[in-house]
Design an enzyme around this catalytic site. Sequence first.
Site, mmCIF file in Angstrom:
data_model
loop_
_atom_site.group_PDB
_atom_site.id
_atom_site.type_symbol
_atom_site.label_atom_id
_atom_site.label_comp_id
_atom_site.label_asym_id
_atom_site.label_seq_id
_atom_site.Cartn_x
_atom_site.Cartn_y
_atom_site.Cartn_z
ATOM 1 C CD GLU A 13 -30.041 8.422 26.637
ATOM 2 O OE1 GLU A 13 -30.791 7.455 26.824
ATOM 3 O OE2 GLU A 13 -29.542 8.678 25.520
ATOM 4 C CG HIS A 37 -30.609 5.420 31.321
ATOM 5 N ND1 HIS A 37 -31.511 4.620 30.644
ATOM 6 C CD2 HIS A 37 -30.165 6.324 30.422
ATOM 7 C CE1 HIS A 37 -31.599 5.028 29.385
ATOM 8 N NE2 HIS A 37 -30.788 6.051 29.226
ATOM 9 C CB CYS A 58 -37.262 1.720 32.023
ATOM 10 S SG CYS A 58 -35.643 1.286 32.615
HETATM 11 N N1 LIG Z 1 -33.263 2.941 32.199
HETATM 12 C C1 LIG Z 1 -34.264 3.454 31.573
HETATM 13 N N2 LIG Z 1 -34.880 4.456 32.061
HETATM 14 N N3 LIG Z 1 -34.664 3.006 30.359
HETATM 15 C C2 LIG Z 1 -34.304 1.778 29.788
HETATM 16 C C3 LIG Z 1 -34.305 1.882 28.308
HETATM 17 C C4 LIG Z 1 -33.958 0.573 27.650
HETATM 18 C C5 LIG Z 1 -33.651 0.773 26.192
HETATM 19 N N4 LIG Z 1 -33.524 -0.530 25.523
HETATM 20 C C6 LIG Z 1 -33.503 -0.607 24.195
HETATM 21 O O1 LIG Z 1 -33.628 0.357 23.477
HETATM 22 C C7 LIG Z 1 -33.312 -1.989 23.583
HETATM 23 C C8 LIG Z 1 -33.911 -2.124 22.211
HETATM 24 C C9 LIG Z 1 -33.440 -3.350 21.495
HETATM 25 O O2 LIG Z 1 -32.292 -3.738 21.685
HETATM 26 O O3 LIG Z 1 -34.232 -3.897 20.711
HETATM 27 C C10 LIG Z 1 -32.367 1.581 26.015
HETATM 28 O O4 LIG Z 1 -31.278 0.999 26.069
HETATM 29 O O5 LIG Z 1 -32.458 2.800 25.862
#
Ligand SMILES: N=C(N)NCCC[C@H](NC(=O)CCC(=O)O)C(=O)O
Length: 447
Positions: free
Chosen positions: A174, A250, A371
């Site tokens: 990730e 994460h 993020c």
């Molecule tokens: N923590 C970090 N670095 N990144 C956050 C990423 C958020 C992302 N949300 C999404 O992909 C949601 C998309 C949706 O549901 O439409 C994920 O879960 O991978």
Amino acid sequence: MTAREYNFDGLVGPSHNYAGLSFGNVASFSNVKSESNPREAALQGLAKMRALAARGFGQALLPPHARPNFALLRSLGFTGSDAQVISSAAKTSPVILAAAYSASPMWTANAATVSPSPDTADGRAHFTPANLNNKLHRSYEHVQTARALRAIFHDERHFAVHDALPPTPAFGDEGAANHTRLCADHGAPGVEMFVYGRVEFQPDAPSPRRFPARQTREASEAVARLHGLDPRRAVFIQQDPDTIDQGVFHNDVIAVGNGNVLFYHQQAFADEAASLDGLRRVLADTGADLVAVRVDASDVTVADAVGSYLFNSQLLSRPEGGMALLVPRECRENAAVDRYLDRLVASGGPIDELLTFDLRQSMRNGGGPACLRLRVALTEQEAAAMHQGVIMTEALHARLVPWVQKHYRDRLAPADLADPQLAVETCAALDELTGILGLPSLYDFQC
Ligand SMILES: N=C(N)NCCC[C@H](NC(=O)CCC(=O)O)C(=O)O
């Protein structure tokens, strides 16, 4: 060698929407099917970039990816013209269409893992795009991410951009969301801390029961090898599986580091004492003393941390000295976190300033300030060697705001993804963007 950290923020794409695609990410699931505002999302992100650039922080951006991903849709059996592909996917499987339309590349902390040149065997900055194979909508991002990184960091004398790890559960990766670099100075060798959620080849190792652990130890070790890290300065730490089960999908939802400071929650790691001891020892060998800022569960619960994204903040070394913590507005709206933050900045510790930003559109999908950015520490020479068109300046901001206003919708409901016009609009927007950024042929549709 003097070096500076650049934050590469993901520019939010025109199809930003709430599709509930991320099981284990509480916000993504809670806001599923609500209406989004892509224009506001992009402007909120740009406001953050502009403010940090104006304060003298290194700030750049990574462009959005082309959407929908027609290659994905066609590979899953949808055929015909682009409009027919969209229409049959919308009828047969709206969730697949949403996956192909996701604007998730905005969360560039998941774009790649980056090891700056002082840490690597060949003295180049190394990038490994994350395979993100735990979620369909993120699993194909690495192709375009590698392309964008290779366009920006094209000078192979300074930069190495690897391919993503094999897309299989053993190597779930990730990116920088599970990677933190601690150091005395960005230009000096540092300690790279990799945090993983499970171990594929040791089935009896603890792992979460409810939500998936997206990062494996095997993936973290492979990235460290690819980057040529000195094994004495790479540390592998297991995340507490119980916190993953509470929505900490994460590590950057429960800890953030910068310089010699680690700001973390007491329940972040499976074995807090051993993890901290190990880090302290290894960091001491680089001449830096670890400053651990521990947040006790009695002050802020894991639920409050997940709800407010306290730890998904950006911890930034100010050019003039001292550190600022950039938090989302939600932190000030949570009584326990708000109280904690006031005490933190008054404590005389390393963090003495708070910056608060409204990033609500991204937050509603579980994407906070940290993020939204990929950290890349660069020497002066390296910074001069990268593509300059993505560096945030007042002039670039002034071009991007009207570009967003011209091309982005201010409301997007799930049903709107079936509208073939959205694909046409997105294509026009991105085509124009490559002109603004000076990155021709960035997308397949331009070749
Ligand atoms: N923590 C970090 N670095 N990144 C956050 C990423 C958020 C992302 N949300 C999404 O992909 C949601 C998309 C949706 O549901 O439409 C994920 O879960 O991978």
